[in-house]
Scaffold this motif. Structure first.
Motif, PDB file in Angstrom:
ATOM      1  N   GLU A  25       4.576  -2.053  -0.201  1.00 27.22           N
ATOM      2  CA  GLU A  25       3.151  -1.752  -0.062  1.00 27.22           C
ATOM      3  C   GLU A  25       2.317  -2.706  -0.913  1.00 27.22           C
ATOM      4  OE1 GLU A  25      -0.349   0.305   1.189  1.00 27.22           O
ATOM      5  OE2 GLU A  25       1.666  -0.025   2.004  1.00 27.22           O
ATOM      6  N   ARG A  29      -0.618  -5.349   0.449  1.00 28.16           N
ATOM      7  CA  ARG A  29      -2.005  -5.297  -0.013  1.00 28.16           C
ATOM      8  C   ARG A  29      -2.453  -6.568  -0.729  1.00 28.16           C
ATOM      9  NH1 ARG A  29      -4.037   0.458  -1.715  1.00 28.16           N
ATOM     10  NH2 ARG A  29      -2.791   1.848  -0.411  1.00 28.16           N
ATOM     11  N   PHE A  78      -5.162  -6.292  -5.342  1.00 28.40           N
ATOM     12  CA  PHE A  78      -4.539  -4.976  -5.273  1.00 28.40           C
ATOM     13  C   PHE A  78      -5.513  -3.888  -5.710  1.00 28.40           C
ATOM     14  CE2 PHE A  78      -2.044  -1.524  -7.214  1.00 28.40           C
ATOM     15  CZ  PHE A  78      -1.301  -1.137  -6.108  1.00 28.40           C
ATOM     16  N   SER A  81      -7.979  -3.056  -3.113  1.00 27.81           N
ATOM     17  CA  SER A  81      -7.403  -2.239  -2.039  1.00 27.81           C
ATOM     18  C   SER A  81      -7.259  -0.784  -2.469  1.00 27.81           C
ATOM     19  CB  SER A  81      -6.050  -2.805  -1.615  1.00 27.81           C
ATOM     20  OG  SER A  81      -5.019  -2.447  -2.532  1.00 27.81           O
TER      21      SER A  81
END
Length: 217
Positions: A25, A29, A78, A81
């Motif tokens: 993940e 991102r 990050f 996001s």
């Protein structure tokens, strides 16, 4: 740089390979740092009450999650996001990041928060094997040169104090044996901050090798 986030798991059953899922993940991102040599460290969700079930882990109370990076560019994207979508995994939200203090000494003893993978080719070495220290040293040399743009002196060694052990973790279909064992690292003060941030050994971007200073000297 290293950040500690508050995590809300809401009683979710986390699969045992959740650190690798978080790693994927993170890659999704962010941009950059995807060339096979991770210069970041994905930590485990820690600090709450942990109950193991056949399906996975249930972590309650108020756990925390740590992320360390060697380059702030990936961290910035990050964090942006996370502001838009704080759900890191299904049922797991993160927020309220706080910086973690980093060591400034040249010699630091680290506690392994997650198994340190001493990978030499297809071998996964135990902390007490002859080539284990040289393997994690070589890995750090590569990471530090990538981040600093030059070679820096560094030496790492496993310190089997207490009850060191090995642990097998999955990153999907693949399984890897890592070491839950203290590690002493000697390098420059500037490089030591990076070691604390990016972790030690292989696959730090998939939940291996997250470390925290135990003491210096």
């Amino acid at each position: 740089m290293k950040l500690r986030f508050q995590a809300d798991t809401r009683g979710t059953i986390l699969p045992y390979d959740y650190p690798a899922q978080i790693g994927r993940e993170f890659y999704r991102r962010t941009t950059g740092d995807h060339d096979g040599q991770s210069t970041h460290s994905i930590g485990w969700i820690r600090g709450g009450q942990v109950d193991a079930t056949r399906q996975g882990l249930v972590i309650s109370d108020t756990p925390m999650w740590t992320l360390g990076v060697g380059r702030t560019s990936s961290l910035e994207s990050f964090l942006e996001s996370v502001e838009e979508d704080p759900e890191l995994l299904d049922g797991v939200e993160i927020g309220h990041p706080r910086p973690v203090s980093l060591p400034e000494q040249s010699s630091v003893l680290y506690f392994a928060e997650s198994p340190v993978l001493a990978r030499r080719g297809r071998e996964h070495l135990r902390y007490d094997e002859a080539k284990a220290d040289a393997t994690i040293t070589r890995s750090l040399e590569t990471k530090l040169q990538k981040l600093l743009g030059e070679e820096v002196p560094v030496e790492a060694e496993f310190v089997p104090q207490g009850t060191p052990q090995t642990k097998v973790m999955s990153t999907g279909k693949a399984k890897h044996m890592g070491n839950l064992c203290r590690i002493r690292v000697e390098t420059t003060p500037e490089a030591q901050k990076l070691v604390s941030s990016v972790g030690i050994g292989a696959l730090t971007g998939m939940g291996f090798g997250s470390v925290t200073p135990e003491r210096s000297g």
